[in-house]
Scaffold this motif. Structure first.
Motif, PDB file in Angstrom:
ATOM      1  N   GLY A 176      70.768  68.855 -24.812  1.00  0.00           N
ATOM      2  CA  GLY A 176      70.523  70.097 -24.097  1.00  0.00           C
ATOM      3  C   GLY A 176      70.135  69.930 -22.644  1.00  0.00           C
ATOM      4  N   ALA A 177      70.041  68.701 -22.150  1.00  0.00           N
ATOM      5  CA  ALA A 177      69.634  68.477 -20.761  1.00  0.00           C
ATOM      6  C   ALA A 177      70.768  68.841 -19.810  1.00  0.00           C
ATOM      7  N   ASP A 178      70.402  69.380 -18.668  1.00  0.00           N
ATOM      8  CA  ASP A 178      71.369  69.714 -17.620  1.00  0.00           C
ATOM      9  C   ASP A 178      70.706  69.397 -16.275  1.00  0.00           C
ATOM     10  N   ILE A 179      70.883  68.178 -15.820  1.00  0.00           N
ATOM     11  CA  ILE A 179      70.223  67.702 -14.601  1.00  0.00           C
ATOM     12  C   ILE A 179      71.059  68.099 -13.391  1.00  0.00           C
ATOM     13  N   THR A 180      70.415  68.709 -12.421  1.00  0.00           N
ATOM     14  CA  THR A 180      71.123  69.135 -11.211  1.00  0.00           C
ATOM     15  C   THR A 180      70.495  68.594  -9.932  1.00  0.00           C
ATOM     16  N   ASP A 181      69.190  68.317  -9.930  1.00  0.00           N
ATOM     17  CA  ASP A 181      68.515  67.864  -8.707  1.00  0.00           C
ATOM     18  C   ASP A 181      68.716  66.368  -8.517  1.00  0.00           C
ATOM     19  N   VAL A 182      69.097  65.974  -7.291  1.00  0.00           N
ATOM     20  CA  VAL A 182      69.468  64.577  -7.058  1.00  0.00           C
ATOM     21  C   VAL A 182      69.108  64.182  -5.629  1.00  0.00           C
ATOM     22  N   VAL A 183      68.782  62.898  -5.468  1.00  0.00           N
ATOM     23  CA  VAL A 183      68.647  62.261  -4.150  1.00  0.00           C
ATOM     24  C   VAL A 183      69.685  61.147  -4.091  1.00  0.00           C
ATOM     25  N   LEU A 184      70.469  61.128  -3.026  1.00  0.00           N
ATOM     26  CA  LEU A 184      71.556  60.163  -2.866  1.00  0.00           C
ATOM     27  C   LEU A 184      71.220  59.166  -1.763  1.00  0.00           C
ATOM     28  N   THR A 185      71.579  57.914  -1.975  1.00  0.00           N
ATOM     29  CA  THR A 185      71.426  56.909  -0.925  1.00  0.00           C
ATOM     30  C   THR A 185      72.662  56.899  -0.043  1.00  0.00           C
ATOM     31  N   VAL A 186      72.457  56.656   1.235  1.00  0.00           N
ATOM     32  CA  VAL A 186      73.554  56.576   2.199  1.00  0.00           C
ATOM     33  C   VAL A 186      73.291  55.402   3.131  1.00  0.00           C
ATOM     34  N   PRO A 187      74.327  54.784   3.673  1.00  0.00           N
ATOM     35  CA  PRO A 187      74.109  53.729   4.667  1.00  0.00           C
ATOM     36  C   PRO A 187      73.487  54.295   5.941  1.00  0.00           C
TER      37      PRO A 187
END
Length: 1018
Positions: A187-198
């Motif tokens: 039932g999990a629905d993960i939407t919040d994210v932090v992305l790494t970038v160069p």
């Protein structure tokens, strides 16, 4: 006031809203989860943070800790018969495995093409490495005639539009999200994210990545540079010296070499003491990016390219290839050959990191009858990479030079990335750092960045409380302003590459007319447009200040508030204003006094001077403004800030906000709505197709496993016992048909076909299995039912005996009660007569003195004891059961006994292969019914003996509560007489009822004890 040492507890109803808020917040926190994603060139890694799951790496469907950043489209067999069928999407290792068969639909290392023009050198190099892919242009800026990279798939219909690079990357991110949902639980629905970038990502790359995340259904909480993410992970388990105590900060350099690029990030680690809630102080940890440098083309892919080039040269130099006149260009155009060579080159490079020699053998290379064997030693590899090896230390040296930090001041060099394991890379770094002592491998070279990103995501989410680590990133590039004023082109640097992300900055302008300005990034000595800002009401606002406040151009100031966005580090304009200082001679009104009371009007004019531009520091300035009474009535947007007492002439600053309109510039402009809708629709169709394909594969596997299991049933003795030969023959025939169909026409069958086949087989097998199960459980269940019948039979006998005894006891009690009532009446009459005589004698002696009624009057005592005896007349007090209970028990017993006898008789006439007439479920139900009847009878008739409460104490209590007007001695005399009379009555009552039943005796004793208790209270 509450006693010392005790705290007054607020009423419960005042705490309920707060408690409810805590419960709701806890529920929301329990349901929340955030994700950190390290988007690498070759691999994608993800880490999950959820209540109960702190910083856990998201595993792939193959239980691996990282997923290859590769996507593939595989033709579906259904496409030949179903025009609406779509190709199958594969990810990670499954996609790489198809590179040799379908080189035109395997898309690896898409990160290198984010935000680049289709005609750039990066796009051309990518097409050279993967010649099977059909690269097309996707126009994003009609004005500049620029286009980004798109791909034309070979397995879709020819009319299918090309896939944008962001669309393909969104599919990979959505696959990572699906894996994270599985890790988080059902039932999990993960939407919040932090992305790494160069660190070298510009506005174009960042906007392209944000678009891909949005198409994948992710909400980007923030972007964090790779080096800073490693630094955050490094700081989570460490405490650094506090500069508040005079300690020096630590400097660590994160050297990150991945598959596509190399970056060096210098970080400053330090502790700082700050104010906490209340009067407490706390020490926080700070991680700040000081400087960074990079080589965008130095990494694992560059090493692989060297090996592939050498393999192609060796291949065409073989005698057979010379005879066929095969040139290197011919090999590079063969997509399948290049795909196989790239795969072997990657494997050989990794082997050489730990071994001195490796080899590869490729059969059927370029031609079906050509075999190619290639050998490479570590020394040969280092000779091939001699130029690239010389570039290893360049980012590190340039980073230290830009920060003004020497190698001696550096505490350590932290290695990160897969390519740092290459031996000659570490040798060059040790040479620059002054030896191996400063080279640290105390972080996970593969997962430190993703763990830092996940920690950052948890810190940005309101659902988590984490260690207080303040992570500050820099822009990485200079940001310039360009605008036209007085017919001249003007430019100004507002942010440097060292400017921190987040703090606001006020930029003054000397114009009072509407204007447009552009914000640009300086990248490799070329300007990249980022944002266009239009100021539309400056001319009108300046005229308003001149007309109403007699302002002049000299004392008017125009300012814009800017910052580097905390979300992605791109420049943005928050607000703007035009202001002027005017003389105020009127007495301050009520509102002015209120403003002064709250401190809004105490700012001095000199405190609001415009920020002087300084490239070396980005100081923040703020100004508080309030509207004057006059300006509020005519222009709601104007505001003033008083600087002196309202009753004296003073100066104030009138501020009018500016109307700003912003528009993004550059290559990656927002996609038109119709095109964006088409992309989302196509992604939804592909998701639905993959889901249907997954369910079909599951149904196929279920049917296949059932056929294997059903064949074992045919030879199972217990199955044979409960089935006929006809059933077994039919089952065997259906199993043979299903097996032939599975490996024949069933290959292209649909989901419904598998479900129907499985239903048909289960219809034959399950009745037999049901009979077998019933036979194995029937005897035990019947035994339990008989035990319940025996229990009920015993209960019936007990209830019957209890009811008969209750009737006999009731008759005997009635006779005894009649005698007791007569004796009590006689004793009460004698007591009343004695009390009346005593009262007359006291009245004559005292004269007209007013006396209270005697609280111990025997009249109330005797009358209180009389009703108690009536309670014993109820037979239910003696027996908890009655005739209705007995009838209910007997009826249930007879019904179940007859039912069981009939069912067992019918069952004995059947064979093992016949369906049973009595089911285990029915037997259990009857057992439950018997238990419920017994329980209901017992519970319904439980009686708690009523407490006998005498009326004497109540009367005594009432009399004692009144104030007597008689003298003390007389009160004592009267009370003594009454007490004596009471004792006589009590003694008589006890004598009269000494032969009564226990119930009557206890009632009389209760009345007597009540009177005694009242005397003790007095």
């Amino acid at each position: 006031m509450a006693p010392p040492g005790r705290r007054r507890v607020p009423p419960t109803h005042t705490l309920l809203p707060f408690l409810l808020l805590c419960v709701l917040f806890s529920s929301a926190s329990a349901a929340s989860a955030v994700l950190g994603i390290d988007l690498g060139t070759e691999y994608i890694k993800a880490a999950l943070v959820k209540p109960g799951i702190p910083l856990e790496i998201v595993l792939t469907k193959d239980s691996k800790r990282k997923e290859a950043a590769t996507l593939a489209f595989k033709p579906s067999r259904l496409q030949a018969t179903d025009p609406e069928a779509l190709p199958e999407r594969l990810y990670g290792g499954d996609a790489i495995a198809l590179a040799g068969r379908f080189p035109g639909d395997v898309y690896p290392n898409l990160k290198t093409l984010l935000g680049v023009d289709v005609g750039s050198e990066w796009a051309q190099e990518y097409q050279r490495r993967y010649p099977g892919l059909s690269v097309e242009s996707m126009v994003r800026n009609e004005t500049l005639k620029q286009a980004t990279v798109a791909f034309k798939s070979q397995v879709f219909e020819k009319t299918e539009p090309p896939f944008m690079l962001e669309e393909l990357l969104a599919m990979e991110l959505k696959n990572i999200k699906a894996n994270a949902d599985v890790t988080a639980g059902q039932g999990a629905d993960i939407t919040d994210v932090v992305l790494t970038v160069p660190a070298f990502y510009t506005a174009e790359e960042k906007r392209a990545l944000e678009l891909a995340a949005d198409l994948a259904g992710l909400r980007v909480l923030g972007l964090i540079s790779d080096g800073l993410a490693v630094g955050v992970n490094y700081a989570t388990s460490r405490t650094f010296p506090s500069i508040s105590d005079g300690a020096a900060p630590e400097y660590h350099l994160v050297y990150d070499m991945g598959a596509g690029s190399t970056t060096a990030t210098l970080l400053r680690f330090q502790g700082r003491t700050v104010k906490d809630i209340g009067k407490r102080n706390k020490t926080i940890q700070e991680v700040q990016v000081v400087s960074s440098n990079w080589k965008k083309d130095l990494g694992g892919d560059a090493w692989n390219q060297l090996i592939v080039d050498d393999m192609v040269a060796s291949f065409v130099d073989t005698p057979k290839m010379k005879a066929l006149d095969v040139m290197p260009i011919h090999v590079w155009k063969n997509a399948k050959t290049i795909a196989r060579l790239w795969k072997e080159a990657e494997r050989m490079r990794q082997v050489l990191s730990a071994n001195s020699q490796t080899s590869a053998t490729l059969e059927g290379l370029f031609f079906e009858d050509v075999n190619f064997k290639y050998q490479l030693s570590r020394a040969e590899f280092e000779e091939l990479a001699i130029f690239q090896a010389s570039q290893v230390s360049v980012p590190l040296v340039h980073t230290l030079e830009a920060a003004g930090i020497s190698v001696q001041q550096l505490n350590s060099v932290i290695l990160h990335g897969g390519a740092v394991r290459t031996p000659f890379v570490q040798k060059h770094l040790e040479a620059v750092a002054g030896g191996p002592s400063k080279i640290r491998t105390n972080v996970n070279a593969d997962e430190a960045a993703v763990l830092g990103a996940a920690f950052k995501a948890a810190g940005l989410s309101p659902s988590f409380r984490v260690k207080d680590i303040r992570a500050d990133d820099t822009s990485g590039f200079d940001v310039h302003l360009r605008w036209t004023s007085d017919g001249k082109e003007r430019a100004q640097k507002v942010f440097t590459r060292k400017s921190l992300i987040g703090p606001e900055k006020q930029v003054p302008f000397k114009t009072q007319e509407d204007f447009h300005l552009d914000l640009t990034q300086m990248v490799d000595e070329r300007e990249i447009p980022v944002l266009e800002v239009s100021v539309s009401n400056l001319t009108a606002s300046a005229a308003q200040l001149k007309d109403k406040y007699a302002c002049t151009s000299a004392n008017m100031s125009t300012k814009l508030t800017m910052r580097l966005s905390p979300l992605d580090g791109l420049p943005e304009v928050l607000s703007g204003s035009v202001s002027c200082e005017v003389e105020a001679t009127k007495e301050g009104g009520v509102m002015d006094n209120v403003k002064g009371l709250f401190g809004f009007g105490s700012k001095k004019a000199e405190d609001q001077e415009p920020l002087q531009e300084d490239d070396s520091a980005d100081a923040d300035t703020t100004s508080a403004t309030l509207s004057t009474d006059e300006e509020t009535s005519t222009s709601p947007s104007a505001s003033t800030s008083t600087t002196d007492k309202a009753t004296k002439p003073s100066s104030s600053i009138v501020v009018i906000p500016l109307s700003l309109t912003t528009r993004p510039l550059g290559l990656n402009l927002p996609i038109p709505v119709d095109q964006l809708t088409r992309i989302r629709t196509r992604l939804a169709k592909l998701d639905a197709s993959d889901l249907a394909r997954s369910r079909r594969a599951e149904a196929l596997n279920t049917l296949e496993s059932f056929t294997y299991r059903a064949r074992d049933y045919i030879t199972d003795p217990t199955f044979i016992t409960h089935s006929t030969q006809e059933i077994r023959d039919t089952l065997e025939q259906k199993l043979n048909e299903a097996s032939e169909w599975l490996y024949g026409d069933g290959v292209d069958a649909k989901l419904r076909d598998f479900q129907d086949r499985l239903k048909e087989l289960k219809g034959i097998v399950e009745p037999v299995l049901k009979r077998r199960e019933e036979a194995s459980k029937r005897a035990g269940t019947i035994e339990k039912l008989n035990e319940s019948l025996d229990q009920m039979k015993g209960m019936i006998k007990m209830v019957e005996s209890s009811v008969e005894k209750a009737a006999e006891d009731a008759k005997q009690s009635a006779e005894t009660e009649a005698a007791a009532a007569a004796a009590a009446a006689s004793a009460a009459s004698e007591t009343e007569s004695s009390a009346s005589s005593e009262k007359n004698r006291d009245a004559e002696a005292e004269g007209d003195d007013e006396l209270d009624d005697d609280p111990y009057s025997t009249t109330s005592t005797s009358t209180a004891s009389t009703p108690e005896s009536s309670e014993t007349n109820d037979p239910s007090v003696i027996s908890p059961y009655n005739a209705a209970d007995l009838s209910s028990l007997q009826s249930s017993y007879d019904t179940v006994s007859r039912w069981l006898e009939e069912k067992l008789s019918a069952q004995s006439q059947l064979g093992d292969h016949d369906d049973p007439v009595v089911l285990v479920r029915e037997l259990e139900q009857k057992t439950g019914e018997l238990q419920r009847v017994i329980r209901d009878v017992v519970v319904k008739n439980i009686r708690i003996p009523a407490q006998r409460k005498g009326k004497g104490p109540k009367a005594g209590g009432a009399g004692a509560g009144k104030k007597s007007k008689a003298k003390k001695g007389k009160q004592g005399k009267s009370a003594s007489a009454s007490a004596s009379a009471t004792r006589d009555v009590d003694d008589g009552a006890e004598t009269a009822t000494s032969t009564s039943t226990p119930t009557s005796s206890s009632a009389t004793a209760s009345s007597a004890s009540g009177s005694s208790h009242s005397r003790d209270e007095l």
